[in-house]
Scaffold this motif. Structure first.
Motif, PDB file in Angstrom:
ATOM      1  N   ASN A  49      56.693  35.605  60.200  1.00 30.10           N
ATOM      2  CA  ASN A  49      56.194  34.230  60.279  1.00 30.10           C
ATOM      3  C   ASN A  49      54.912  34.129  61.083  1.00 30.10           C
ATOM      4  N   LEU A  50      54.098  33.156  60.693  1.00 36.80           N
ATOM      5  CA  LEU A  50      52.910  32.775  61.459  1.00 36.80           C
ATOM      6  C   LEU A  50      53.088  31.333  61.910  1.00 36.80           C
ATOM      7  N   GLN A  51      52.762  31.084  63.183  1.00 40.66           N
ATOM      8  CA  GLN A  51      52.765  29.726  63.700  1.00 40.66           C
ATOM      9  C   GLN A  51      51.373  29.423  64.188  1.00 40.66           C
ATOM     10  N   GLU A  52      50.804  28.321  63.707  1.00 40.84           N
ATOM     11  CA  GLU A  52      49.481  27.920  64.164  1.00 40.84           C
ATOM     12  C   GLU A  52      49.609  27.215  65.510  1.00 40.84           C
ATOM     13  N   TYR A  53      48.667  27.510  66.387  1.00 37.52           N
ATOM     14  CA  TYR A  53      48.605  26.910  67.722  1.00 37.52           C
ATOM     15  C   TYR A  53      47.385  26.015  67.763  1.00 37.52           C
ATOM     16  N   GLY A  54      47.573  24.775  68.157  1.00 36.52           N
ATOM     17  CA  GLY A  54      46.468  23.837  68.233  1.00 36.52           C
ATOM     18  C   GLY A  54      46.628  22.921  69.422  1.00 36.52           C
ATOM     19  N   GLY A  57      50.045  22.000  70.445  1.00 33.41           N
ATOM     20  CA  GLY A  57      50.983  23.085  70.750  1.00 33.41           C
ATOM     21  C   GLY A  57      51.251  23.933  69.523  1.00 33.41           C
ATOM     22  N   LEU A  58      52.428  24.551  69.472  1.00 35.61           N
ATOM     23  CA  LEU A  58      52.801  25.388  68.328  1.00 35.61           C
ATOM     24  C   LEU A  58      53.270  24.513  67.175  1.00 35.61           C
ATOM     25  N   GLY A  59      52.774  24.812  65.977  1.00 44.64           N
ATOM     26  CA  GLY A  59      53.186  24.081  64.786  1.00 44.64           C
ATOM     27  C   GLY A  59      54.356  24.764  64.095  1.00 44.64           C
ATOM     28  N   ALA A  60      54.641  24.318  62.896  1.00 47.54           N
ATOM     29  CA  ALA A  60      55.732  24.880  62.106  1.00 47.54           C
ATOM     30  C   ALA A  60      55.393  26.310  61.690  1.00 47.54           C
ATOM     31  N   LYS A  81      42.612  24.162  71.831  1.00 46.78           N
ATOM     32  CA  LYS A  81      43.644  25.201  71.772  1.00 46.78           C
ATOM     33  C   LYS A  81      43.674  25.704  70.338  1.00 46.78           C
ATOM     34  N   VAL A  82      43.596  27.031  70.169  1.00 43.56           N
ATOM     35  CA  VAL A  82      43.519  27.626  68.837  1.00 43.56           C
ATOM     36  C   VAL A  82      44.277  28.947  68.831  1.00 43.56           C
ATOM     37  N   LYS A 167      52.834  33.688  73.340  1.00 38.60           N
ATOM     38  CA  LYS A 167      53.806  32.676  72.921  1.00 38.60           C
ATOM     39  C   LYS A 167      54.809  32.416  74.025  1.00 38.60           C
ATOM     40  N   SER A 168      55.154  33.430  74.796  1.00 33.41           N
ATOM     41  CA  SER A 168      56.126  33.258  75.869  1.00 33.41           C
ATOM     42  C   SER A 168      55.565  32.425  77.028  1.00 33.41           C
TER      43      SER A 168
END
Length: 170
Positions: A49-54, A57-60, A81-82, A167-168
């Motif tokens: 999985n990839l989660q986009e960060y913006g 915060g973290l997306g789906a 934030k990217v 991510k942590s």
């Protein structure tokens, strides 16, 4: 006379504020690049999985279905934030082959408007050929753990000031 002192004080604050903005370089363009590659065996043995960060915060999470994936985002306003968080979750399934090829490559770089590399967020590469079925589970769990600590999420204060996060840390 008092009025002139008030005007002089106001101009000093205004000029200092403008000068401070220039030093922080809050304008300018940065581009976040992510290159991801996984082998067909990894896609069949695990959910990737990839989660986009913006800024929110973290997306789906989006499940990868291809072996190669490139992603980029250009940042022109700050703070920003990217990033992308790559995760892998081994599937609990019967292994049908004797040997597997396991590849997971995850590279993140930031480039300025001229294309010069200004920093790297993540650098992960694991390529193993002919992995015995008995070792697959252990190797995938190890990759899962290592990916959770990769600093591929970036907090940009300005075009010249950014902080990599994992991510942590979010």
């Amino acid at each position: 006379m008092k009025m002139w002192l008030v005007v002089a004080a106001a101009l000093t604050v205004t000029l200092t504020s403008c000068s401070n903005d220039d030093d922080n370089n809050t304008s300018g363009k940065m581009t976040y690049f992510a290159e991801i590659e996984v082998s067909d065996d990894v896609l069949s043995l695990a959910t990737v999985n990839l989660q986009e960060y913006g800024n929110s915060g973290l997306g789906a999470a989006t499940q990868l279905t291809k072996t190669k994936y490139d992603w980029s985002k250009t940042i022109t306003s700050y703070p920003a934030k990217v990033g992308l968080a790559l995760s892998i979750e081994p599937k609990n399934q019967e292994l049908t082959k004797e040997k597997y090829d396991i590849t997971v490559v995850y590279k993140v770089t930031m480039k300025d408007a001229e294309g010069n590399i200004k920093g790297a967020g993540a650098g992960f590469s694991k390529t193993l050929s002919g992995v015995k079925a008995a070792d697959v589970s252990r190797i995938l769990e190890n990759i899962k753990e290592q990916l959770s600590n990769k600093t591929a999420l970036i907090d940009f204060t300005s075009a010249s000031d950014f902080t990599p996060r994992s991510k942590s840390e979010i």
